[in-house]
Each structure stands twice: as C-alpha cells, then as structure tokens.
Design an enzyme around this catalytic site. Structure first.
Site, PDB file in Angstrom:
ATOM      1  N   LYS A 117      10.616  21.141  21.731  1.00  0.00           N
ATOM      2  CA  LYS A 117      11.146  22.397  22.522  1.00  0.00           C
ATOM      3  C   LYS A 117      12.557  22.350  22.746  1.00  0.00           C
ATOM      4  CE  LYS A 117       7.475  24.844  23.376  1.00  0.00           C
ATOM      5  NZ  LYS A 117       7.060  26.274  22.860  1.00  0.00           N
ATOM      6  N   LYS A 200       4.809  18.790   9.199  1.00  0.00           N
ATOM      7  CA  LYS A 200       3.467  18.409   9.146  1.00  0.00           C
ATOM      8  C   LYS A 200       2.512  19.767   9.159  1.00  0.00           C
ATOM      9  CE  LYS A 200       2.364  18.667  13.736  1.00  0.00           C
ATOM     10  NZ  LYS A 200       1.424  18.190  15.099  1.00  0.00           N
ATOM     11  N   LYS A 203      -1.079  24.306  13.045  1.00  0.00           N
ATOM     12  CA  LYS A 203      -1.719  25.680  13.423  1.00  0.00           C
ATOM     13  C   LYS A 203      -0.488  26.376  13.925  1.00  0.00           C
ATOM     14  CE  LYS A 203      -4.494  23.449  16.131  1.00  0.00           C
ATOM     15  NZ  LYS A 203      -5.461  22.723  16.857  1.00  0.00           N
TER      16      LYS A 203
HETATM   17  P1  TYM Z   1      -4.471  19.059  17.676  1.00  0.00           P
HETATM   18  O1  TYM Z   1      -5.456  20.162  18.137  1.00  0.00           O
HETATM   19  O2  TYM Z   1      -3.033  19.448  17.341  1.00  0.00           O
HETATM   20  O3  TYM Z   1      -5.217  18.428  16.342  1.00  0.00           O
HETATM   21  C1  TYM Z   1      -6.443  17.605  16.422  1.00  0.00           C
HETATM   22  C2  TYM Z   1      -6.469  16.583  15.395  1.00  0.00           C
HETATM   23  O4  TYM Z   1      -5.855  16.907  14.122  1.00  0.00           O
HETATM   24  C3  TYM Z   1      -4.746  15.713  13.881  1.00  0.00           C
HETATM   25  N1  TYM Z   1      -3.760  16.613  12.940  1.00  0.00           N
HETATM   26  C4  TYM Z   1      -3.324  15.994  11.889  1.00  0.00           C
HETATM   27  N2  TYM Z   1      -3.728  15.165  11.113  1.00  0.00           N
HETATM   28  C5  TYM Z   1      -3.203  14.699   9.924  1.00  0.00           C
HETATM   29  N3  TYM Z   1      -2.340  15.706   9.313  1.00  0.00           N
HETATM   30  C6  TYM Z   1      -1.655  16.922  10.197  1.00  0.00           C
HETATM   31  N4  TYM Z   1      -0.977  17.559   9.624  1.00  0.00           N
HETATM   32  C7  TYM Z   1      -2.473  16.998  11.448  1.00  0.00           C
HETATM   33  N5  TYM Z   1      -2.394  18.016  12.328  1.00  0.00           N
HETATM   34  C8  TYM Z   1      -3.241  17.630  13.158  1.00  0.00           C
HETATM   35  C9  TYM Z   1      -4.407  15.556  15.349  1.00  0.00           C
HETATM   36  O5  TYM Z   1      -3.492  14.347  15.293  1.00  0.00           O
HETATM   37  C10 TYM Z   1      -5.313  15.465  16.133  1.00  0.00           C
HETATM   38  O6  TYM Z   1      -6.130  14.214  15.822  1.00  0.00           O
HETATM   39  N6  TYM Z   1      -3.492  17.013  22.255  1.00  0.00           N
HETATM   40  C11 TYM Z   1      -4.440  16.889  20.906  1.00  0.00           C
HETATM   41  C12 TYM Z   1      -5.876  17.275  21.572  1.00  0.00           C
HETATM   42  C13 TYM Z   1      -6.258  16.349  22.666  1.00  0.00           C
HETATM   43  C14 TYM Z   1      -6.645  14.929  22.390  1.00  0.00           C
HETATM   44  C15 TYM Z   1      -6.965  14.329  23.721  1.00  0.00           C
HETATM   45  C16 TYM Z   1      -6.992  14.098  21.443  1.00  0.00           C
HETATM   46  C17 TYM Z   1      -6.305  16.586  23.996  1.00  0.00           C
HETATM   47  N7  TYM Z   1      -6.524  15.388  24.494  1.00  0.00           N
HETATM   48  C18 TYM Z   1      -7.430  13.040  24.097  1.00  0.00           C
HETATM   49  C19 TYM Z   1      -7.215  12.711  21.443  1.00  0.00           C
HETATM   50  C20 TYM Z   1      -7.700  12.319  22.968  1.00  0.00           C
HETATM   51  C21 TYM Z   1      -4.321  18.048  19.914  1.00  0.00           C
HETATM   52  O7  TYM Z   1      -3.384  18.899  20.349  1.00  0.00           O
HETATM   53  O8  TYM Z   1      -4.680  17.918  18.848  1.00  0.00           O
END
Ligand code: TYM
Length: 342
Positions: A117, A200, A203
């Site tokens: 950010k 990468k 969303k």
């Molecule tokens: P989030 O919602 O951004 O993504 C969910 C999962 O998808 C993986 N991911 C990817 N893997 C490979 N290539 C990509 N381009 C890609 N984009 C997303 C992310 O690494 C993730 O595993 N903060 C987390 C959610 C969360 C969480 C937690 C996860 C909150 N608390 C505790 C594990 C443990 C998140 O926003 O993921």
C-alpha cells in the site's frame, strides 16, 4: 511430514469474492491432498479480514456466499473438515487483541500487505488499522487451533512466518502455549501468474480466471489473456515460456497430449492464439464440470449450507474456547475470583 497432523487454512471474501484458478492451484489442491490423511482439519472463511477492503454490506454477503458454495463444491469433506466462518468464533478477535501486546511494531511494518500500500503511494496516515494488524488477526486464526501445517500459496508465506514469530514471542513471555505452524504448498503452483502475465493472479487486481462464473465471463477472461507480445501473425514462431496461457494449460488441461501438441505447434508457428485459448476454455470448463454443477445445486439449498456452517462453528468454538481459557490462565486474566468460562 508428520504422521498424525492437523491442518488449517482460510480464504478472504474480498474483491469480487470469486475463487480463481490461482486459489485453486495454490490452496485448494494442496488442501484436498492433505485432507485425505489429516487427523484434524479446519477451514474457514476469513470474513473479518475482508473488512479491510469490502465495506459494503451486500457485497460482503454476496462474497461470503460465493466462497462457501465454491469450497463446498470443490469437495471439502464436511464430515472430516471443520468448516466455519471466522466471525462466528469471537475468540479470533479476542486472541488478536491479546497478541497485539507481544507483537513488535517493527515486525508488522515489514508486512507485505502494508508495504504494498505504501509503495502504491497511499499515505500511511490513511491506511486502516485493519490492514495494518491483518497479520496479527491471521496469527490468532492459526494459533487458536494449533495446526501443524497451513496450506497456502506463496503470497501468504510471510503471514505464516509472522504467526510463528508472534507465537514465539508469546511462548517466551508466558511459557509454551502455542504450536509454531509450518507452511505447506506445491512449488509449481504456489504463485500463479495473472492474465496480464506480470503480477500474481489476484481477486483485487482483476487479472484472474474464475472457476464458477458464467461460461461467457470465463471465455472473456481467457480471451483477454496476455500471450507472446512478439508474435504478430500465426506463422511467427511463438514462445511458450512466460506465456500465461501455456502456464494454465500445463497446470489445468488434463489432456497432456493436446498440451504437448499445442506447445509444439505454437513454437513452430502453426497454431493461432485463438485456437490455444479456445482449447484452454474447453479444458477449464471440462476440469470443473462436476464442481460447477454442484455449486448450482448447493446454491438452491441454503438450509443445508446453514446447517453445515452451524455445525462447523460449534466444533471450532470448542477448540477455540479451550485454547482461550489456557491463554487467559497464562496471562493472569484469571485469578482466584474468576469464574469466567466460554
Ligand atoms: P486469499 O483469500 O487471498 O487466498 C486464498 C488462498 O489462495 C492462495 N492464492 C494463490 N495461490 C497461488 N497463486 C495465486 N495467484 C494465488 N492467489 C491466492 C493464497 O495464498 C491463499 O492460500 N489472508 C488469507 C486468508 C487467511 C488465512 C488465515 C489463511 C486468513 N487467515 C489463516 C491461512 C491461515 C487470504 O487473504 O487468502
């Protein structure tokens, strides 16, 4: 890898709230793999984390619904997996607030989400505290349940490291309380590139291919993918390296002979970008055919979904409350006058 292991992971209902092929490859595939032999499994929708960016009630509600349906459609086994919403378990925020006190500011200032950010030119004074303390809430999400492994993509790696650090600070101050989690992912798919071929897939960057969207939308997303910019006409030999369309083919097209044939024809200038993309559309729709059908079936049965989430929350709460009682004990919030229990 241990024999009797527990796992935990989550996903945030941010952006459009859609699951994309990056989430699928980076998090769902390793999760489904680990699910087979794990002893204890937790999977949750991180709806509180979404509040850093989604500040519209209807949008948040829609996003949560999207994710719940998507993950159930992927085959999360709700008999084995404790599937719940983060906000249903108030212990997550309670623990976050306690962990704040053992977390050095310097550690959080190094966190990527915050630094990104700043790099994008946002005035640090305007960054909300939710984003700033995002990693501490994430540490609380994890540490309450003590998982051995956290299956996530590479972009979340730093957050897991911060969770380990925070656990370490707490343990050092109050004695061994938290298990330090390990990250688990599959190297080739832990960081899927977006459709513009640079950053990468994400969303919020809108450079993704959705898994459960209408066919028309998926077609549009694939058709607008970046390919080889140096290739001007079909007869020009093209490059498949660094070409996201081929990256997606390799990882998602189950017809390996077709992928080999397309690669060969692309590098010799005998296939059009259009045909390569058409084949990718077909491959993705075929791969997720069963899941897409199940998504729609589940959507028409909200009572069933409600039951699944209620049961998940009830189970998660037992573990979260147990851990929080231990934490309360450790830090001295409980004393001879306390009768508190969850
Ligand atoms: P989030 O919602 O951004 O993504 C969910 C999962 O998808 C993986 N991911 C990817 N893997 C490979 N290539 C990509 N381009 C890609 N984009 C997303 C992310 O690494 C993730 O595993 N903060 C987390 C959610 C969360 C969480 C937690 C996860 C909150 N608390 C505790 C594990 C443990 C998140 O926003 O993921």
């Amino acid at each position: 890898m241990k024999n009797n292991y527990s796992i935990l992971t989550g996903i945030t209902p941010s952006g459009s709230g859609e699951v994309h092929i990056g989430n699928y490859l980076g998090a769902v595939v390793p999760f489904l793999e680990l699910q087979k032999n794990a002893d204890k499994i937790y999977f949750f929708i991180a709806d509180l984390h979404a509040l850093t960016t989604v500040q519209n009630k209807l949008e948040l509600q829609r996003n949560v619904e999207n994710l719940v349906l998507s993950y159930l459609a992927f085959g999360i086994d709700t008999k084995k997996v404790v599937f719940y919403r983060q906000s249903d378990i108030t212990e997550h925020t309670e623990l976050q607030s306690i962990l704040n006190n053992v977390t050095p500011l310097a550690l959080i200032k190094r966190a990527h989400a915050y630094k990104d950010k700043l790099q994008k030119g946002t005035d640090p004074e305007d960054i909300n505290m939710g984003l700033f303390s995002y990693p501490i809430l994430m540490a609380a999400d994890i540490l309450l349940y003590g998982p051995d492994y956290v299956p996530v993509g590479d972009d979340q790696k730093q957050h897991i490291e911060i969770a380990r650090d925070v656990a370490g600070f707490f343990n050092k101050t109050y004695g061994e309380t938290f298990v330090l989690p390990d990250i688990y992912n599959i190297k080739e798919s832990a960081r899927l590139v977006g459709t513009e071929g640079k950053r990468k897939m994400s969303k919020s960057l809108n450079n993704y291919i959705a898994v459960f969207a209408d066919e028309k939308i998926i077609r549009k997303q694939i058709m607008s993918c970046y390919t080889d910019p140096n290739r001007k006409k079909v007869t020009d030999p093209g490059s498949v390296e660094g070409n996201p369309v081929f990256t997606y083919h390799r990882l998602l097209n189950d017809n390996k002979d077709e992928v080999a044939d397309l690669e060969k024809r692309y590098t010799t200038g005998t296939v059009s970008d259009m045909e390569v993309k058409e084949k990718l559309i077909f491959a993705i729709l075929t791969k997720f055919k069963k899941e897409r059908a199940l998504y729609n079936e589940l959507k028409s049965n909200p009572e069933k979904i409600k039951d699944i989430l209620r049961e998940g929350a009830e189970k998660a709460r037992v573990q979260a409350a147990k851990k929080m009682m231990e934490v309360r004990e450790r830090i001295g919030i409980t004393n001879k006058y306390s009768e508190f229990h969850y």
